[in-house]
Design an enzyme around this catalytic site. Structure first.
Site, PDB file in Angstrom:
ATOM      1  N   PHE A 127       0.659  -1.430  -0.033  1.00 14.67           N
ATOM      2  CA  PHE A 127      -0.067  -0.055   0.183  1.00 14.67           C
ATOM      3  C   PHE A 127       0.842   1.140  -0.016  1.00 14.67           C
ATOM      4  O   PHE A 127       1.822   1.391   0.818  1.00 14.67           O
ATOM      5  CB  PHE A 127      -1.014  -0.008   1.345  1.00 14.67           C
ATOM      6  CG  PHE A 127      -1.829   1.046   1.138  1.00 14.67           C
ATOM      7  CD1 PHE A 127      -3.172   1.091   0.468  1.00 14.67           C
ATOM      8  CD2 PHE A 127      -1.657   2.362   1.682  1.00 14.67           C
ATOM      9  CE1 PHE A 127      -3.883   2.131   0.535  1.00 14.67           C
ATOM     10  CE2 PHE A 127      -2.514   3.499   1.842  1.00 14.67           C
ATOM     11  CZ  PHE A 127      -3.567   3.715   0.829  1.00 14.67           C
ATOM     12  N   ASP A 212       9.139   2.495   1.787  1.00 10.94           N
ATOM     13  CA  ASP A 212       8.067   3.349   2.390  1.00 10.94           C
ATOM     14  C   ASP A 212       7.849   3.078   3.678  1.00 10.94           C
ATOM     15  O   ASP A 212       7.523   1.930   4.259  1.00 10.94           O
ATOM     16  CB  ASP A 212       6.796   2.695   1.513  1.00 10.94           C
ATOM     17  CG  ASP A 212       5.544   3.489   2.153  1.00 10.94           C
ATOM     18  OD1 ASP A 212       5.428   4.015   3.239  1.00 10.94           O
ATOM     19  OD2 ASP A 212       4.664   3.355   1.299  1.00 10.94           O
ATOM     20  N   LYS A 241       2.502   9.579   8.455  1.00  8.78           N
ATOM     21  CA  LYS A 241       1.832   9.102   9.592  1.00  8.78           C
ATOM     22  C   LYS A 241       2.164   9.740  10.785  1.00  8.78           C
ATOM     23  O   LYS A 241       1.881  10.585  11.293  1.00  8.78           O
ATOM     24  CB  LYS A 241       1.285   7.732   9.420  1.00  8.78           C
ATOM     25  CG  LYS A 241       0.755   7.090   8.465  1.00  8.78           C
ATOM     26  CD  LYS A 241       0.048   5.903   8.385  1.00  8.78           C
ATOM     27  CE  LYS A 241      -1.256   5.580   7.586  1.00  8.78           C
ATOM     28  NZ  LYS A 241      -0.643   5.136   6.315  1.00  8.78           N
TER      29      LYS A 241
HETATM   30  C1  LIG Z   1      -1.170   5.236   4.866  1.00 12.15           C
HETATM   31  C2  LIG Z   1       0.002   4.718   4.049  1.00 12.15           C
HETATM   32  C3  LIG Z   1       0.396   5.630   3.039  1.00 12.15           C
HETATM   33  C4  LIG Z   1      -0.631   6.566   2.365  1.00 12.15           C
HETATM   34  O1  LIG Z   1      -0.471   7.711   3.376  1.00 12.15           O
HETATM   35  P1  LIG Z   1      -1.586   9.115   3.021  1.00 12.15           P
HETATM   36  O2  LIG Z   1      -0.959   9.971   4.109  1.00 12.15           O
HETATM   37  O3  LIG Z   1      -3.052   8.408   3.690  1.00 12.15           O
HETATM   38  O4  LIG Z   1      -1.355   9.463   1.683  1.00 12.15           O
HETATM   39  C5  LIG Z   1       1.397   5.088   2.138  1.00 12.15           C
HETATM   40  N1  LIG Z   1       2.261   4.091   2.398  1.00 12.15           N
HETATM   41  C6  LIG Z   1       1.980   3.274   3.740  1.00 12.15           C
HETATM   42  C7  LIG Z   1       2.858   2.360   3.836  1.00 12.15           C
HETATM   43  C8  LIG Z   1       1.086   3.776   4.323  1.00 12.15           C
HETATM   44  O5  LIG Z   1       0.635   2.804   5.489  1.00 12.15           O
END
Ligand SMILES: *Cc1c(COP(=O)(O)O)cnc(C)c1O
Length: 392
Positions: A127, A212, A241
């Site tokens: 994700f 990420d 986050k």
């Molecule tokens: C939540 C998340 C995103 C996206 O972040 P947003 O601030 O909602 O755009 C991207 N990568 C990972 C691993 C995430 O958990």
């Protein structure tokens, strides 16, 4: 009911106040927060250090444009470089934006090498966000459905399989992008050996290793970043986050062969790294370090795992407890989203991801007493949920 666009399945509750690891709703009911806004409220709610720093900054200056120097942003970039081992930082407002920057950086890197149609190897169940490029990089057809045509230039391989990455190699590949622990994908981990093999492969091929860390970064797994457990250094790291403990801020960090690529005009953001957001992130980092919250995450993780394993032992339907630090998943053998509402009724905030995985992402200030309360509430809920199922 409301003028809001219908984009979320919301629980029928609204919170008016938070303190530490607890939230209070409009009716005065108190909840233990084991979700932290999905790994956002690193310092819990209303942390005095953060409240104080934000108040002081709000009285001075909220926002100035990135056409000027922003000392708070420079200080944050230095701090992020120091704790990550990378060398430069672009600041934005969210995880998808951080990943957009990383994807642009990888394509830019490819073009500089003369690759006209650069591709990035991405993972199944990944994700990376919901913008067009990041949903295209995401390994979940539900996120993509209805938004085709997808952005091209992504090659998908199974997560944690180094042979698959090797087989996907082609002259167009410029980078490999992955989460060290998949959050939305169900709390999936890769081995340290896999990450080290990936680093070696990227070096051999001249690819960027993009990690990420939007969900698993910022001390959550007991180190500043998840990749530090494997002792590898990525070329690009993305954060959001938990970075600002609730104030929207994201970052794309670059080092190695990913450093020094962008020049003025290649990328930008109006809000990115404004004084308020930068102070929030700086204070979050300082507080994690000062209060030993990485160590606390590890300690509370051990306790939580131990107590969960004890409480759930022998219960048919509990598949596995996995994760690292305060990023834990309890996989059941059946869909269990119904548990979210049941936990809510019991005064507990949790989440279910990938249909069958109960996800725990408490604030890093979680204490022994709170671990006890969490386990004391969650174990009977799981037990009853699975029992009810067996009865039909
Ligand atoms: C939540 C998340 C995103 C996206 O972040 P947003 O601030 O909602 O755009 C991207 N990568 C990972 C691993 C995430 O958990």
């Amino acid at each position: 009911m409301s003028s809001l666009m219908n984009t979320y399945n919301r629980q029928p509750v609204a919170f008016v106040e938070g303190k530490g690891c607890y939230l209070t709703d409009t009716e005065g009911k108190v909840y233990l927060d084991a979700l932290a806004g999905i790994a956002v409220n690193t310092l819990g709610h209303a942390h005095p250090a953060l409240v104080g720093a934000l108040n002081r900054q709000a009285e001075k200056l909220l926002h100035v444009s990135n056409v000027y120097r922003i000392p708070e942003q420079e200080a944050l970039a230095d701090k992020l470089a120091e704790i990550s081992g990378l060398s430069e930082v672009f600041l934005c407002n969210s995880g998808c934006e951080a990943n957009e920057a990383a994807i642009k950086l990888a394509r830019f890197y490819g073009h500089k090498k003369g690759i006209e149609l650069p591709s990035i190897i991405v993972m199944e169940y990944a994700f990376h966000g919901r913008t067009l490029a990041t949903l295209s990089a995401t390994g979940n057809s539900k996120v993509q459905a209805g938004f085709e045509p997808l952005v091209p230039g992504f090659i998908r391989v199974p997560y944690g399989n180094i042979d698959a990455v090797q087989k996907a190699a082609s002259p167009e590949v410029v980078a490999v992008m992955l989460e060290v622990i998949q959050g939305e994908g169900g709390i999936n981990l890769v081995s340290d050996e896999y990450l080290r093999a990936l680093r070696v492969l990227c070096d051999e091929k001249g690819w960027l290793l993009i990690v990420d860390e939007v969900q698993c970064g910022m001390g959550r797994t007991g180190t500043w970043f998840g990749y530090q457990h494997a002792d590898v250094l990525p070329d690009v790291v993305t954060l959001a986050k938990g970075l600002g403990s609730g104030v929207p801020v994201g970052a794309c960090l670059a080092g190695g062969r990913a450093a020094g690529l962008f020049a003025p005009g290649n990328h930008g953001s109006t809000f990115g790294g404004n004084p308020l957001a930068s102070v929030a992130a700086l204070t979050t980092i300082e507080t994690i370090a000062r209060d030993g919250l990485r160590e606390n995450a590890l300690k509370m993780s051990d306790l939580l795992r131990h107590d969960l394993e004890k409480g759930l032992r022998g219960i048919v339907g509990v598949r596995e407890i996995r994760g690292r630090g305060l990023m834990l998943g309890i996989e059941l053998d059946r869909p269990c989203s119904a548990l979210v509402a049941e936990a809510l009724a019991a005064g507990l905030l949790i989440n279910v991801t990938h249909d069958t995985v109960i996800r725990l992402l408490p604030p890093l200030i979680f204490s022994e007493k709170e671990v006890e309360e969490l386990v004391g509430k969650l174990v009977p809920l799981i037990r009853n949920f699975l029992k009810g199922f067996l009865k039909g």
